[in-house]
Structure formats: C-alpha cells, structure tokens
Design a protein around this motif. Structure first.
Motif, PDB file in Angstrom:
ATOM      1  N   ILE A 201     150.967  15.414  50.633  1.00 20.05           N
ATOM      2  CA  ILE A 201     151.376  16.980  50.515  1.00 20.05           C
ATOM      3  C   ILE A 201     152.895  16.941  50.432  1.00 20.05           C
ATOM      4  N   SER A 202     153.391  16.087  51.247  1.00 15.54           N
ATOM      5  CA  SER A 202     155.285  15.972  51.399  1.00 15.54           C
ATOM      6  C   SER A 202     155.654  15.509  49.927  1.00 15.54           C
ATOM      7  N   LYS A 203     155.066  14.656  49.264  1.00 12.92           N
ATOM      8  CA  LYS A 203     155.233  13.909  48.072  1.00 12.92           C
ATOM      9  C   LYS A 203     155.138  14.818  46.873  1.00 12.92           C
ATOM     10  N   LEU A 204     153.960  15.885  47.088  1.00 16.01           N
ATOM     11  CA  LEU A 204     153.930  16.905  46.059  1.00 16.01           C
ATOM     12  C   LEU A 204     155.162  17.731  46.221  1.00 16.01           C
ATOM     13  N   VAL A 205     155.639  18.063  47.497  1.00 14.87           N
ATOM     14  CA  VAL A 205     156.718  18.898  47.570  1.00 14.87           C
ATOM     15  C   VAL A 205     158.084  18.397  46.830  1.00 14.87           C
ATOM     16  N   ALA A 206     158.156  17.235  46.843  1.00 15.47           N
ATOM     17  CA  ALA A 206     159.457  16.314  46.445  1.00 15.47           C
ATOM     18  C   ALA A 206     159.195  16.474  44.757  1.00 15.47           C
ATOM     19  N   LEU A 207     157.967  16.210  44.387  1.00 21.27           N
ATOM     20  CA  LEU A 207     157.812  16.202  42.682  1.00 21.27           C
ATOM     21  C   LEU A 207     158.005  17.786  42.396  1.00 21.27           C
ATOM     22  N   GLN A 208     157.943  18.590  43.041  1.00 29.16           N
ATOM     23  CA  GLN A 208     158.052  19.991  42.404  1.00 29.16           C
ATOM     24  C   GLN A 208     159.528  20.466  42.790  1.00 29.16           C
ATOM     25  N   GLU A 209     160.210  20.060  43.643  1.00 27.33           N
ATOM     26  CA  GLU A 209     161.421  20.074  43.885  1.00 27.33           C
ATOM     27  C   GLU A 209     162.286  19.704  42.623  1.00 27.33           C
ATOM     28  N   ALA A 210     161.736  18.484  42.203  1.00 27.73           N
ATOM     29  CA  ALA A 210     162.433  18.141  40.839  1.00 27.73           C
ATOM     30  C   ALA A 210     162.439  18.964  39.679  1.00 27.73           C
ATOM     31  N   ALA A 211     160.923  19.700  39.624  1.00 24.09           N
ATOM     32  CA  ALA A 211     160.600  20.766  38.495  1.00 24.09           C
ATOM     33  C   ALA A 211     161.471  22.076  38.519  1.00 24.09           C
ATOM     34  N   TYR A 212     161.621  22.156  39.903  1.00 22.15           N
ATOM     35  CA  TYR A 212     162.297  23.601  40.060  1.00 22.15           C
ATOM     36  C   TYR A 212     163.879  23.533  39.912  1.00 22.15           C
ATOM     37  N   PHE A 213     164.502  22.427  40.455  1.00 22.66           N
ATOM     38  CA  PHE A 213     165.838  22.166  40.105  1.00 22.66           C
ATOM     39  C   PHE A 213     166.139  22.169  38.884  1.00 22.66           C
ATOM     40  N   ALA A 214     165.289  21.350  38.020  1.00 25.31           N
ATOM     41  CA  ALA A 214     165.533  21.160  36.493  1.00 25.31           C
ATOM     42  C   ALA A 214     165.277  22.530  35.935  1.00 25.31           C
ATOM     43  N   ALA A 215     164.608  23.412  36.214  1.00 24.63           N
ATOM     44  CA  ALA A 215     164.485  24.767  35.567  1.00 24.63           C
ATOM     45  C   ALA A 215     165.490  25.779  35.983  1.00 24.63           C
ATOM     46  N   CYS A 216     165.917  25.714  37.158  1.00 21.52           N
ATOM     47  CA  CYS A 216     166.922  26.538  37.600  1.00 21.52           C
ATOM     48  C   CYS A 216     168.501  26.061  37.382  1.00 21.52           C
ATOM     49  N   TYR A 217     169.013  25.087  36.916  1.00 21.03           N
ATOM     50  CA  TYR A 217     170.239  24.619  36.885  1.00 21.03           C
ATOM     51  C   TYR A 217     170.274  23.725  35.318  1.00 21.03           C
ATOM     52  N   LYS A 218     170.852  24.238  34.442  1.00 14.17           N
ATOM     53  CA  LYS A 218     171.002  23.657  33.046  1.00 14.17           C
ATOM     54  C   LYS A 218     171.642  22.288  33.168  1.00 14.17           C
ATOM     55  N   ASN A 219     172.430  22.458  33.996  1.00 11.08           N
ATOM     56  CA  ASN A 219     173.622  20.849  34.259  1.00 11.08           C
ATOM     57  C   ASN A 219     172.682  19.780  34.897  1.00 11.08           C
ATOM     58  N   ILE A 220     171.302  20.222  35.523  1.00  9.34           N
ATOM     59  CA  ILE A 220     170.790  19.185  36.142  1.00  9.34           C
ATOM     60  C   ILE A 220     169.405  18.496  35.323  1.00  9.34           C
ATOM     61  N   THR A 221     169.504  17.239  35.332  1.00  6.64           N
ATOM     62  CA  THR A 221     168.260  16.538  34.605  1.00  6.64           C
ATOM     63  C   THR A 221     167.523  16.052  35.885  1.00  6.64           C
ATOM     64  N   ALA A 222     166.180  16.370  36.070  1.00  7.67           N
ATOM     65  CA  ALA A 222     165.571  15.839  37.618  1.00  7.67           C
ATOM     66  C   ALA A 222     164.176  15.203  36.978  1.00  7.67           C
ATOM     67  N   PHE A 223     163.755  14.271  37.577  1.00  7.91           N
ATOM     68  CA  PHE A 223     162.502  13.444  37.270  1.00  7.91           C
ATOM     69  C   PHE A 223     161.811  13.310  38.865  1.00  7.91           C
ATOM     70  N   ALA A 224     160.492  13.484  38.727  1.00 10.42           N
ATOM     71  CA  ALA A 224     159.751  12.950  39.863  1.00 10.42           C
ATOM     72  C   ALA A 224     159.041  11.617  39.409  1.00 10.42           C
ATOM     73  N   VAL A 225     159.541  10.501  40.126  1.00 11.40           N
ATOM     74  CA  VAL A 225     159.209   9.004  39.726  1.00 11.40           C
ATOM     75  C   VAL A 225     157.940   8.533  40.594  1.00 11.40           C
ATOM     76  N   HIS A 226     156.981   8.144  40.116  1.00 12.02           N
ATOM     77  CA  HIS A 226     155.744   7.489  40.982  1.00 12.02           C
ATOM     78  C   HIS A 226     156.221   6.057  40.753  1.00 12.02           C
ATOM     79  N   PRO A 227     156.545   5.386  41.867  1.00 16.37           N
ATOM     80  CA  PRO A 227     156.919   3.978  41.825  1.00 16.37           C
ATOM     81  C   PRO A 227     155.565   2.889  41.636  1.00 16.37           C
ATOM     82  N   GLY A 228     154.642   3.447  41.844  1.00 17.25           N
ATOM     83  CA  GLY A 228     153.432   2.500  41.849  1.00 17.25           C
ATOM     84  C   GLY A 228     153.165   2.054  43.064  1.00 17.25           C
TER      85      GLY A 228
END
Length: 306
Positions: A201-228
């Motif tokens: 659940i905590s890693k889902l939070v980190a994943l969605q934080e990337a999506a929300y910051f990317a959506a909210c700020y045009k200057n931010i490119t954000a990714f959620a990376v699964h390192p395997g």
C-alpha cells in the motif's frame, strides 16, 4: 510467505507483469548510462536511500557515469553514505558529491537537504525517491503491530511526498523543468499479497504521487519505476531463487528516463525489465489510452442503464 514463493517458478514475477515482448535481466545498450547520447552534463541529482542497494550501486554510479554535475546523496547511515561517495568518485572523479544524513520522513530534515543542495548547487534537476523500508511482514494485516505497519507509509509514502513537495518549492520558478522518479513495486498493483500489505500500500502511494505531481505541474515529468527484484538486504530469504536484476539495470533506466524521449511515459509506471525501444514503438498506443496507469475496472456512467 516462504511456502508461497517456494511454489512459484523463478520467472513468475517478471512474466506476471510483462508488458514488452523482450525482458531484460542485465544492463543493455539502450539504457547504458555511459553512452554519449544519454549524458547529463550540468544536471544535479538528489538520490534518497543512497547508502546501500540500488541507491548506491545503481542510481549513484549510473548518474556518475552519465556525467552529471552534482549528486546529493541522502541516507540515515553516515558511514555507508561515505562509502557511496567513494564509489561515485571511483566511477567519475569529476562529479561533485554532497552527502546529507537525513530521515526523509522528517519534514525538518528534508528542508535541510534542500537548503544544503541550494547552497552548493542551486536547485536540483532530477529527484530519485529511492528511500524505502519493508516492515511488519505478517500472515495477515491484523497480525502485525500497527506502528510497524504504519512505518511503511511514513517512509515510503510520506517521505516520498516530502521530498517532492520540497523540490517544487525549491525551484526558481514553476517553469523550471525537473524529473522525478519514484521507486514503487509490482506489489503495488499486483493481486494482494496479505503478508506485504503495509509495504504494498505504501508503494501504491508512491506510485500515485508520481501521477498526481505530473498532472498538477506542467514543468514536472514524473515516473513510478518498478525496479524488479534487485537483491539487497531487504530481500526475503524465500525469494532468493527468483529471477533478479542487477542494480545497474535500474540505474541505467533512470538515466534514460531523465531525457526528453521519455516524456510520453510521464505520470506512468515503468518496470525495470521492460525494453525501452519496444515502449517507444508503442508510444501512440500508450498515450491513446490509460496504459501503465492505475485505475478502477468496470463499466461506469448512466448510459449503461439506458
């Protein structure tokens, strides 16, 4: 947990989450950070969780190979952090390194990270939110101590947010482009694994934080990376037989994602094993729908009842 992993094939994790035909378990040419076309001269990178594992052996070394101007290395263990500084300088002596001892879950400590970064380099261009923990592994969520379970959220969720929040507020203007990479996990979107509820659940939070910051700020490119599965001291003994990936593979992917060619993946999930050339070939498919994002499946809207 041990009995579950003992029953599954060694390639279960990579196959279950496969998105590209080609899967990688070693560094490959397209994400080789030493390639001239992947160089990042003049860039300043903040890496949390930089004292061990993929923070030290993956991200720090890979960005040094890419020729960045400076690295701000953040972790709680000063001695281990200094070992990472030595690895960076052995890789590229020209890189300026600022080690900062801090707990990312502490707002005041995070503020000091950015104050020191500003004093030495000005603002950062790239943030790697790699700091993370796995606590409270129990057969069921109700079997663990609530404080231990919540500590996953404090570090993996709140800590990631604090670093992103402080980065935004450290920029000269909201037109200043920055790249953010949040380290998530396949556990965040895979079928629930009860013994890993707090971590997943905590890693889902980190994943969605990337999506929300990317959506909210045009200057931010954000990714959620699964390192395997990168074997570190966080890897459970029962999973040691599973296919794994080396730290330099996720480090190379992070360097690749720090370039404009990756903009089409903004706000999305990228797994370490997926082939980036095949992702590029599927660009229109990914952009035309909601591929590589988290959502609720079902049929919604009043039209379905007409």
């Amino acid at each position: 947990m041990a009995s579950f992993w003992a029953r599954v094939p060694s390639d279960y994790l990579t196959r279950a989450q496969q998105f590209t035909k080609t899967l990688h378990h070693e560094l490959y040419p397209a994400v080789d950070p030493s390639k001239p076309e992947l160089s990042l001269p003049g860039k300043v990178v903040i890496i949390t969780g930089a004292s061990r594992g993929i923070g030290a052996d993956g991200f720090a070394v890979s960005f040094a190979q890419a020729g960045v101007k400076g690295l701000v290395l953040v972790a709680r263990d000063a001695d281990k952090l200094n070992e990472t500084v030595s690895k960076v300088h052995a890789t590229n002596p020209a890189v300026e390194v600022l080690p900062v001892v801090a707990d990312v879950a502490d707002e005041n400590a995070v503020a000091l990270v950015y104050a020191q970064c500003e004093a030495k380099f000005g603002h950062a261009d790239i943030l790697i939110n790699n700091a993370g923990i796995v606590k409270a592994n129990g057969a069921l969520p109700g079997d663990v101590k609530p404080a231990d379970w919540w500590r996953n959220i404090e570090v993996n969720g709140k800590g990631t947010f604090l670093m992103m929040h402080a980065l935004v507020n450290s920029l000269p203007t909201l037109d200043t482009p920055v790249t953010i990479i949040n380290i998530t996990s396949g556990a965040a979107w895979h079928s629930p694994v009860p013994m890993l509820s707090g971590y997943a659940i905590s890693k889902l939070v980190a994943l969605q934080e990337a999506a929300y910051f990317a959506a909210c700020y045009k200057n931010i490119t954000a990714f959620a990376v699964h390192p395997g599965l990168v074997r570190t001291d966080m890897t459970h003994d029962s999973m040691m037989h599973m296919d794994s990936q080396p730290p330099e593979l996720v480090g190379g992917l992070a360097v690749w994602l720090s370039h404009p060619h990756a903009l089409f993946l903004n706000g999305r999930v990228v797994a370490n094993t997926w082939d980036v050339d095949e992702l590029m070939a599927r660009k229109e498919e990914i952009l035309s729908g909601k591929k590589l994002t988290i959502g609720l499946f079902g049929t919604f809207g009043p039209e379905q009842f007409e």
